[in-house]
Design an enzyme around this catalytic site. Sequence first.
Site, PDB file in Angstrom:
ATOM      1  N   LYS A  45       1.948  13.957  -5.548  1.00  0.00           N
ATOM      2  CA  LYS A  45      -0.264  14.195  -5.329  1.00  0.00           C
ATOM      3  C   LYS A  45      -0.712  14.511  -6.097  1.00  0.00           C
ATOM      4  O   LYS A  45      -1.986  13.406  -6.217  1.00  0.00           O
ATOM      5  CB  LYS A  45       0.376  15.269  -3.699  1.00  0.00           C
ATOM      6  CG  LYS A  45       1.114  15.565  -3.103  1.00  0.00           C
ATOM      7  CD  LYS A  45       0.009  14.254  -1.782  1.00  0.00           C
ATOM      8  CE  LYS A  45       1.078  14.259  -0.924  1.00  0.00           C
ATOM      9  NZ  LYS A  45       1.910  15.505   0.091  1.00  0.00           N
ATOM     10  N   LYS A  67      11.932   4.977  -0.161  1.00  0.00           N
ATOM     11  CA  LYS A  67      11.243   5.436   1.793  1.00  0.00           C
ATOM     12  C   LYS A  67      10.382   4.928   2.288  1.00  0.00           C
ATOM     13  O   LYS A  67       9.562   4.956   1.766  1.00  0.00           O
ATOM     14  CB  LYS A  67      11.699   7.210   1.776  1.00  0.00           C
ATOM     15  CG  LYS A  67      11.184   8.473   1.113  1.00  0.00           C
ATOM     16  CD  LYS A  67      10.906   9.091   1.763  1.00  0.00           C
ATOM     17  CE  LYS A  67       9.871  10.446   2.032  1.00  0.00           C
ATOM     18  NZ  LYS A  67       9.753  11.297   2.919  1.00  0.00           N
ATOM     19  N   LYS A  94       4.494   6.390   5.056  1.00  0.00           N
ATOM     20  CA  LYS A  94       3.124   6.653   5.326  1.00  0.00           C
ATOM     21  C   LYS A  94       1.683   5.514   4.379  1.00  0.00           C
ATOM     22  O   LYS A  94       0.954   5.309   4.517  1.00  0.00           O
ATOM     23  CB  LYS A  94       2.495   7.757   6.157  1.00  0.00           C
ATOM     24  CG  LYS A  94       2.695   7.958   7.262  1.00  0.00           C
ATOM     25  CD  LYS A  94       1.629   9.157   7.865  1.00  0.00           C
ATOM     26  CE  LYS A  94       2.380   9.989   9.079  1.00  0.00           C
ATOM     27  NZ  LYS A  94       2.296  11.558   9.367  1.00  0.00           N
TER      28      LYS A  94
END
Length: 331
Positions: free
Chosen positions: A116, A196, A199
């Site tokens: 992140k 994968k 979003k």
Amino acid sequence: MKNKIKQKVFSGIRATGQLHLGNYLGAVKGMLALQETHDCIFSVVDLHTITTPYDPDSLQNSILEIAIDYLAAGLDPKKCKIEVQSFVPEHIELAYLLSTIYPVSRLQQLPTYKDKTLQHPKYQNMGLLFYPILMAADILLYKTELVPAGVDQEPHIEVTREIARKFNAMFGETFPEVKRMETVGEYVPSLLGTGKMSKSVPGSYINLADSPDVIYEKMSKAKTDSGPQSKMSKLPEEGAVANLFKIFGLFDVKRAKVFESQYLEGSIKYMEMKETLAEVIIEVLQPIREKRNDLERNKEYVKKILLEGSIEARHEAKINLNEVKQKMGLI
Ligand code: TRP
């Protein structure tokens, strides 16, 4: 057995837009099964949402959208509690208390923290480092034993176990050992060939709310390869086509097998497979989409469910938090 106490389950989803198939297969399907047999609380984790860039003007709506997805997918407020994390401030209070027994260095090493901060280099903040502690508090606040969540959440659940063990050793037996519930679809591949469904990667996912047109379009853009040139001895193990077979298998094993044999014979037409896969997905999502449309028109009802679920959850949270404060000598 009559008075058998049901096992506690907790899970949460961040309020960042609508749910996609990865969330559905990875977490929500597990939740649906568990609400029948377990004592479940499912959360919209808005306090986790604000650790990465977000728009405050649309946060309330994003929270409602997740709740609508939960209800449309089949979570039933008569069988489980649905809460908003920030409506139950005990999450934050417990998180602070637990943070006092956990080393900072362990948090800095976690893969999600590293990912992140790389993804949002200008948005590094204490909340992001604190994320796993808050998640552990979410889980331990209700003395949860089982968490349906994707495989990427395993490091956070390990942190939760470490905190629980340490707390129990320091202050006396309080928290149970928590396990992640594995689900068949916990790794749903991206439509783009690598990684994968996520979003944060446009084109990689299909939303539960996507219309048939959008699903056909996204599927037609899904990556493939140049195709088998002759008979093949085995199915591809990785790459775009392997991913499509995997997604297909998650929805309809029988129809997936038809295309797999065509692949082996060397006669597969990817366009045809993608169209059929789109049809299969549209079929599965149809009832969810209809229910979703009803709920969109009835947001007051959704708000009421969230408020009632949070009030009930808070009642339990207060009891457990009190126990923790007592054990820590705070009351
Ligand atoms: N970290 C989870 C995710 O990104 C969301 C989450 C927050 C969660 N608290 C939780 C999941 C507690 C399970 C249990 O998906």
